[in-house]
Design an enzyme around this catalytic site. Structure first.
Site, PDB file in Angstrom:
ATOM      1  N   CYS A 119      12.982  63.250  15.631  1.00 56.99           N
ATOM      2  CA  CYS A 119      13.754  62.900  14.439  1.00 56.99           C
ATOM      3  C   CYS A 119      13.517  63.917  13.313  1.00 56.99           C
ATOM      4  O   CYS A 119      14.058  65.007  13.352  1.00 56.99           O
ATOM      5  CB  CYS A 119      13.462  61.471  14.007  1.00 56.99           C
ATOM      6  SG  CYS A 119      14.696  60.837  12.839  1.00 56.99           S
ATOM      7  N   HIS A 219      14.529  58.647  18.761  1.00 54.27           N
ATOM      8  CA  HIS A 219      13.150  58.149  18.762  1.00 54.27           C
ATOM      9  C   HIS A 219      12.743  57.674  20.164  1.00 54.27           C
ATOM     10  O   HIS A 219      12.843  56.480  20.469  1.00 54.27           O
ATOM     11  CB  HIS A 219      13.007  57.004  17.757  1.00 54.27           C
ATOM     12  CG  HIS A 219      13.016  57.449  16.335  1.00 54.27           C
ATOM     13  ND1 HIS A 219      11.868  57.771  15.646  1.00 54.27           N
ATOM     14  CD2 HIS A 219      14.053  57.655  15.481  1.00 54.27           C
ATOM     15  CE1 HIS A 219      12.186  58.143  14.417  1.00 54.27           C
ATOM     16  NE2 HIS A 219      13.506  58.086  14.293  1.00 54.27           N
ATOM     17  N   GLU A 221       9.901  57.149  21.253  1.00 56.68           N
ATOM     18  CA  GLU A 221       8.749  56.240  21.196  1.00 56.68           C
ATOM     19  C   GLU A 221       9.189  54.775  21.148  1.00 56.68           C
ATOM     20  O   GLU A 221       8.358  53.875  21.363  1.00 56.68           O
ATOM     21  CB  GLU A 221       7.858  56.581  19.996  1.00 56.68           C
ATOM     22  CG  GLU A 221       8.320  56.098  18.643  1.00 56.68           C
ATOM     23  CD  GLU A 221       9.397  56.956  18.003  1.00 56.68           C
ATOM     24  OE1 GLU A 221       9.786  56.665  16.848  1.00 56.68           O
ATOM     25  OE2 GLU A 221       9.865  57.929  18.655  1.00 56.68           O
TER      26      GLU A 221
END
Length: 244
Positions: A119, A219, A221
């Protein structure tokens, strides 16, 4: 095989913000746990790198202890870094974090250290190579589809560019968890786009060559059932550690 080669050390940049917890209201370096959980699940050792003075000796010593660098998400870059005035929706500058991450990135590139940007990290990479950003995507696209707000991540389909490192990792397309109101505008010199979305927004960049330098606007994650990007940077870190 040494510990570093079997479980490489991956540094992740972090926030430096005012944080409230219990009775405490203090300035703190922090990072959401899913970032380093991704590194750990992929076989790496995670080390946090909170913003601090970007002295060359400090940066060099920090990087000397690492096998890879992850530049994480966070608040908007200072538009002064790419020659623009601040848009009304752009975050107040965190110039200490900006300077720290740019210095870490330059040092990592000089060493051939693997780099993954996430990001904000994709935007840091682009600006470091002379690129620019759209400061507020709704002004460009006419909708808020890349950031719903209130901590809700939108799921978008992105298509990779054939022949890129990212396409080799993810195939032709991927579902991306997005939460950004800024994005790549002019692509930095030497970088190539490796993914787009349906709105023709740049969703990933990479630096061609043998060294692992890859950044995604989304993202990963947030979807740790798919570790491919974290696994890729940890594998690159392991190779780097083994070659030292």
């Amino acid at each position: 095989m040494g510990l570093s080669a079997s479980r490489p050390v991956v540094g992740l940049t972090s926030y430096l913000e005012q944080v409230r917890t219990g009775i405490w209201d203090v300035s703190a370096g922090y990072l959401p746990a899913d970032y380093f959980q991704g590194i750990i699940a992929a076989g790496g050792i995670a080390v946090l790198l909170p913003p601090q003075p970007a002295d060359a000796d400090v940066v060099g010593s920090a990087l000397d202890s690492l096998d890879a660098l992850v530049i994480t998400g966070g608040y908007d870059l200072d538009p002064d870094a790419y020659g623009q005035q601040r848009h009304s929706t752009t975050d107040e500058p965190r110039t200490d974090r900006d300077a720290w991450e740019f210095a870490l990135l330059r040092g990592a590139l000089d060493r051939g250290l693997p780099v993954l940007g996430i990001c904000r990290g994709a935007q840091v990479l682009n600006v470091a190579f002379g690129g620019t950003l759209h400061q507020h995507l709704p002004d460009v696209l006419g909708h808020n589809g890349h950031r719903a707000g209130n901590g809700i991540f939108n799921r978008l389909s992105v298509r990779t560019v054939p022949g890129t490192r990212l396409a080799g990792l993810l195939g032709e397309s991927a579902d991306a968890s997005c939460y950004h109101h800024q994005a790549i505008d002019k692509v930095g010199e030497l970088l190539v786009v490796s993914a787009w979305d349906a709105d023709e927004v740049v969703e990933a960049l990479e630096l061609p060559g043998e060294n692992f330098v890859l950044a995604v606007q989304w993202h990963p994650e947030k979807t740790l059932d798919d570790l491919r990007l974290f696994q890729a940077v940890v594998d690159a870190a392991r190779s780097y550690a083994g070659s030292r």
